[in-house]
Enzyme design. Structure first.
Site, PDB file in Angstrom:
ATOM      1  N   SER A   1      20.476  -3.372   7.219  1.00  0.00           N
ATOM      2  CA  SER A   1      21.806  -2.757   7.240  1.00  0.00           C
ATOM      3  C   SER A   1      22.850  -3.827   7.452  1.00  0.00           C
ATOM      4  CB  SER A   1      21.905  -1.729   8.369  1.00  0.00           C
ATOM      5  OG  SER A   1      23.239  -1.298   8.555  1.00  0.00           O
TER       6      SER A   1
ATOM      7  N   THR B   1       8.192   4.055   2.376  1.00  0.00           N
ATOM      8  CA  THR B   1       8.161   4.795   3.633  1.00  0.00           C
ATOM      9  C   THR B   1       9.518   5.458   3.845  1.00  0.00           C
ATOM     10  OG1 THR B   1       8.893   2.937   5.028  1.00  0.00           O
ATOM     11  CG2 THR B   1       6.531   3.127   4.584  1.00  0.00           C
ATOM     12  N   GLY B   2       9.503   6.602   4.516  1.00  0.00           N
ATOM     13  CA  GLY B   2      10.745   7.367   4.650  1.00  0.00           C
ATOM     14  C   GLY B   2      11.252   7.787   3.288  1.00  0.00           C
ATOM     15  N   GLY B   3      10.350   8.299   2.464  1.00  0.00           N
ATOM     16  CA  GLY B   3      10.688   8.553   1.060  1.00  0.00           C
ATOM     17  C   GLY B   3      11.028   9.980   0.710  1.00  0.00           C
TER      18      GLY B   3
ATOM     19  N   TYR C   1      20.752   0.105  17.414  1.00  0.00           N
ATOM     20  CA  TYR C   1      20.409   0.160  15.991  1.00  0.00           C
ATOM     21  C   TYR C   1      20.694  -1.180  15.315  1.00  0.00           C
ATOM     22  CZ  TYR C   1      20.576   1.626  11.079  1.00  0.00           C
ATOM     23  OH  TYR C   1      20.371   1.738   9.720  1.00  0.00           O
TER      24      TYR C   1
ATOM     25  N   SER D   1      13.874  11.671   1.389  1.00  0.00           N
ATOM     26  CA  SER D   1      15.291  11.957   1.141  1.00  0.00           C
ATOM     27  C   SER D   1      16.069  10.651   1.076  1.00  0.00           C
ATOM     28  CB  SER D   1      15.876  12.852   2.241  1.00  0.00           C
ATOM     29  OG  SER D   1      15.865  12.183   3.489  1.00  0.00           O
ATOM     30  N   GLY D   2      17.342  10.752   0.750  1.00  0.00           N
ATOM     31  CA  GLY D   2      18.246   9.611   0.807  1.00  0.00           C
ATOM     32  C   GLY D   2      17.814   8.418  -0.014  1.00  0.00           C
ATOM     33  N   ILE D   3      17.952   7.224   0.559  1.00  0.00           N
ATOM     34  CA  ILE D   3      17.629   5.985  -0.138  1.00  0.00           C
ATOM     35  C   ILE D   3      16.156   5.935  -0.522  1.00  0.00           C
ATOM     36  CG2 ILE D   3      17.427   3.484   0.169  1.00  0.00           C
ATOM     37  CD1 ILE D   3      19.978   3.647   1.912  1.00  0.00           C
TER      38      ILE D   3
END
Length: 250
Positions: free
Chosen positions: A138, A13-15, A151, A17-19
């Site tokens: 994180s 998921t959230g794939g 966050y 860009s970035g990590i």
């Protein structure tokens, strides 16, 4: 030589860009077929093109439960199972105590906590016994970073989920682990700066706090996720793996 995830079906998921994108690429390199999600169609299509025939993009808002139902219905129809789940979608913004708004709180927790929870829960019928779930948290979950309390709290919840879900899923031998990145060169990190000068100053500040003396690369997180998702980590569950250049260990 077969890869560490040969024949596996994975979801990031959230794939776009970035990590997330770096991990999806690494999954493909290790032999998996990978679904990626995100909210921005143009970025998703570009990311899918980078993955080639072993990847597919599905536009999904992780905080929208109807979107998750549609996503998993498609995966069930096309592949019938989901061996690896990397819950990476998330985000946050700075606000000092006294200036936190309800909108900011809801936006952060809806994606990072509610979205993550239901992404996992709704995936369970598709995940076979001995499957692997990796959650992206994180280092701020264990640090007191000024102006970042909402966050940070959301990522502390992610760590807590991994502990309890390890117990919930132990009879099915489904492993649940957390990867906790330090400062990583991603659009999310660079987006905290408004100008190139601010970005250089921000990165220099982050690097000064890292024992290895630099900001990390998305690919370095991706390789850690592959490890946790693969049989190399077959006796590892419930852990938080810090990939942060030593920041919270020294």
């Amino acid at each position: 030589m077969a890869g560490k995830l040969a024949g596996k079906v994975a979801l990031v998921t959230g794939g776009s860009s970035g990590i997330g994108l770096a991990t999806a690429k690494q999954f493909v390199e290790e032999g998996a077929f990978v679904y990626i999600t995100g909210r921005r169609q143009a970025e998703l299509e570009a990311a899918a093109a980078e993955l080639g025939n072993q990847g597919k993009a599905v536009r999904t808002d992780a905080s929208n439960l109807a979107d998750l139902d549609t996503l998993y219905a498609q995966i069930k129809q096309e592949k019938g199972r989901l061996d690896v789940l990397f819950v990476n979608a998330g985000g946050g913004s700075f606000a000092p105590l006294g200036q936190i708004t309800e909108e900011q709180f809801d936006q952060t927790f809806n994606t990072n906590v509610k979205g993550l929870l239901f992404t996992v829960q709704k995936a369970l019928p598709l995940i076979p016994d001995a499957g692997a779930i990796v959650l992206n948290a994180s280092i701020v979950s264990v640090q007191g970073v000024a102006n970042f309390s909402v966050y940070s709290a959301s990522k502390a919840a992610v760590r807590s989920f991994a502990r309890t879900w390890t117990s919930d899923l132990k009879d099915r031998k489904i492993r649940v682990n957390v990867v906790s990145p330090g400062p990583i060169d991603t659009p999310g990190l660079s987006g905290l700066a408004k100008t190139e000068e601010e970005k250089r100053a921000l990165y220099a500040q982050f690097a000064a706090d890292v024992p290895l003396g630099r900001v990390g690369k998305p690919e370095e997180i991706a390789k850690a996720v592959v490890f946790l998702a693969s049989d190399d980590a077959s006796y590892i569950t419930g852990i938080e793996l810090f990939v942060d250049g030593g920041t919270v260990q020294v």
